[in-house]
Design an enzyme around this catalytic site. Structure first.
Site, mmCIF file in Angstrom:
data_model
loop_
_atom_site.group_PDB
_atom_site.id
_atom_site.type_symbol
_atom_site.label_atom_id
_atom_site.label_comp_id
_atom_site.label_asym_id
_atom_site.label_seq_id
_atom_site.Cartn_x
_atom_site.Cartn_y
_atom_site.Cartn_z
ATOM 1 N N LYS A 1 40.027 44.664 31.224
ATOM 2 C CA LYS A 1 39.280 45.493 32.176
ATOM 3 C C LYS A 1 40.245 46.313 33.025
ATOM 4 O O LYS A 1 40.019 47.494 33.283
ATOM 5 C CB LYS A 1 38.374 44.613 33.046
ATOM 6 C CG LYS A 1 37.153 44.124 32.274
ATOM 7 C CD LYS A 1 36.404 42.993 32.932
ATOM 8 C CE LYS A 1 35.379 42.433 31.934
ATOM 9 N NZ LYS A 1 34.689 41.240 32.402
ATOM 10 N N GLN B 1 34.426 37.550 37.390
ATOM 11 C CA GLN B 1 34.520 37.084 36.000
ATOM 12 C C GLN B 1 33.902 35.684 35.863
ATOM 13 O O GLN B 1 34.253 34.771 36.608
ATOM 14 C CB GLN B 1 35.998 37.075 35.559
ATOM 15 C CG GLN B 1 36.219 36.720 34.115
ATOM 16 C CD GLN B 1 35.639 37.760 33.153
ATOM 17 O OE1 GLN B 1 35.821 38.960 33.323
ATOM 18 N NE2 GLN B 1 34.928 37.295 32.139
ATOM 19 N N ASP C 1 28.219 44.785 36.802
ATOM 20 C CA ASP C 1 27.836 43.959 35.646
ATOM 21 C C ASP C 1 26.326 44.028 35.397
ATOM 22 O O ASP C 1 25.849 43.628 34.332
ATOM 23 C CB ASP C 1 28.221 42.488 35.898
ATOM 24 C CG ASP C 1 29.449 42.080 35.109
ATOM 25 O OD1 ASP C 1 29.739 42.730 34.082
ATOM 26 O OD2 ASP C 1 30.119 41.108 35.511
#
Ligand code: NAP
Length: 283
Positions: free
Chosen positions: A52, A96, A119
């Site tokens: 990322k 995460q 997300d």
């Protein structure tokens, strides 16, 4: 002969477009910044976080990396998320997953400001998707829609079957296909006569989480098959939820693993970061 849907090439195309967009925003004095938080040192999570960061660097998004120790408490993580929510220079926040046991994932995800939830996991964004309002969309299913569209595969009016009903893949996938005017059926572990249903699909999206679960018996001749699954087999090679060798000979198009849906997830995360500039004004 089937069409191999090339997720690597399509994700690169999207990232190149985003790079241009970010450059033009930069020229208007607008910088995009994403915060990525990892708690603990799970090896797979470290790979995802590094990828990322690399994608951010390529596109021109500033990334703030927070690598917190395994023993971080829920309160400490909540405090950091609240600080990032309040910072005007931070557009996107990504935590995460999975998180260590002592931290309630749901509580953390609910604390992220929906306008920074790149997300697309916050209930407000999930709700917006289901009623057709703008908002962040979960990256993997959003990537599947881009794979289909950019491969010239029409979705409207098609019989689409989604195998799997998880909150991050199956359910948002079904909503997105509906938004594209497909006729959608969602299957799961209690579905009866699974093969009969999957064999109806013009487009079959497989997110069942079981290596090589889908063989030719589940697939209609000429169907399009999208394999979301990702696993390592006994030889440590990557494979999907679909038995590619068994299925490929009678489909019209199929995604490989690796190189199909996988690379699209990060590309769509980057897309969400760039869109966060607009979302911060509307959500
Ligand atoms: P998940 O949460 O484990 O969900 C699996 C779904 O499959 C559930 O809805 C389950 O039904 C259903 N299922 C399980 N066994 C079944 C069976 N025998 N027959 C019919 N349905 C069955 O998995 P997920 O998070 O959605 O992920 C799915 C796959 O995609 C995994 O391989 C994962 O690693 C991969 N993935 C890839 C990416 C990427 O970037 N490429 C991103 C996310 C996930 P119930 O709901 O009834 O239990």
């Amino acid at each position: 002969m089937y069409q191999l849907i090339d997720g690597k090439a399509i994700s690169q195309e999207i990232k190149a477009e985003l790079k241009e967009k970010v450059e033009s925003l930069r020229q208007q004095g607008i910088e995009i910044c994403m915060a990525v938080i990892q708690v603990g040192s799970d090896a797979a999570s470290s790979v995802y976080v590094n990828n990322k960061e690399k994608a951010c660097a390529y596109i021109g998004i500033r990334s703030l990396a927070y690598r917190l120790p395994e023993e971080t408490t829920e309160e400490e993580l909540l405090k950091l998320v609240r600080e990032l929510n309040a910072r005007e220079d931070v557009n996107g926040i990504l935590v995460q997953l999975p998180l260590p046991r002592q931290i309630n994932e749901e509580k953390i995800l609910l604390t992220i400001d929906p306008s920074k939830d790149v997300d697309g996991f916050h209930p407000m964004n999930v709700g917006n998707l289901s009623i057709g309002r703008p908002g962040f969309v979960s990256c993997t299913p959003a990537g599947v829609i881009q794979l289909l569209k950019r491969s010239g595969i029409e979705i409207e009016g098609k019989e689409c079957v989604v195998l799997g009903r998880s909150n991050i893949v199956g359910k948002p996938m079904a909503m997105l296909l509906l938004r594209e005017n497909a006729t959608v059926t969602v299957c799961h572990s209690r579905t009866r006569n699974l093969k009969e249903i999957t064999r109806r699909a013009d487009i079959l999206i497989v997110a069942v989480g079981k290596p090589k679960f889908i063989d030719a018996d589940y697939v209609k001749e000429g169907a399009v098959v999208i394999d979301v699954g990702i696993h390592r087999n006994e030889d440590h090679k990557l494979c999907g939820d679909v038995d590619f060798e068994s299925v490929a000979s009678h489909v019209s198009a199929i995604t490989p693993v690796p190189g199909g849906v996988g690379p699209m997830t990060i590309a769509m995360l980057m897309n969400n970061c760039v869109e966060s500039i607009e979302k911060s004004r509307t959500l």
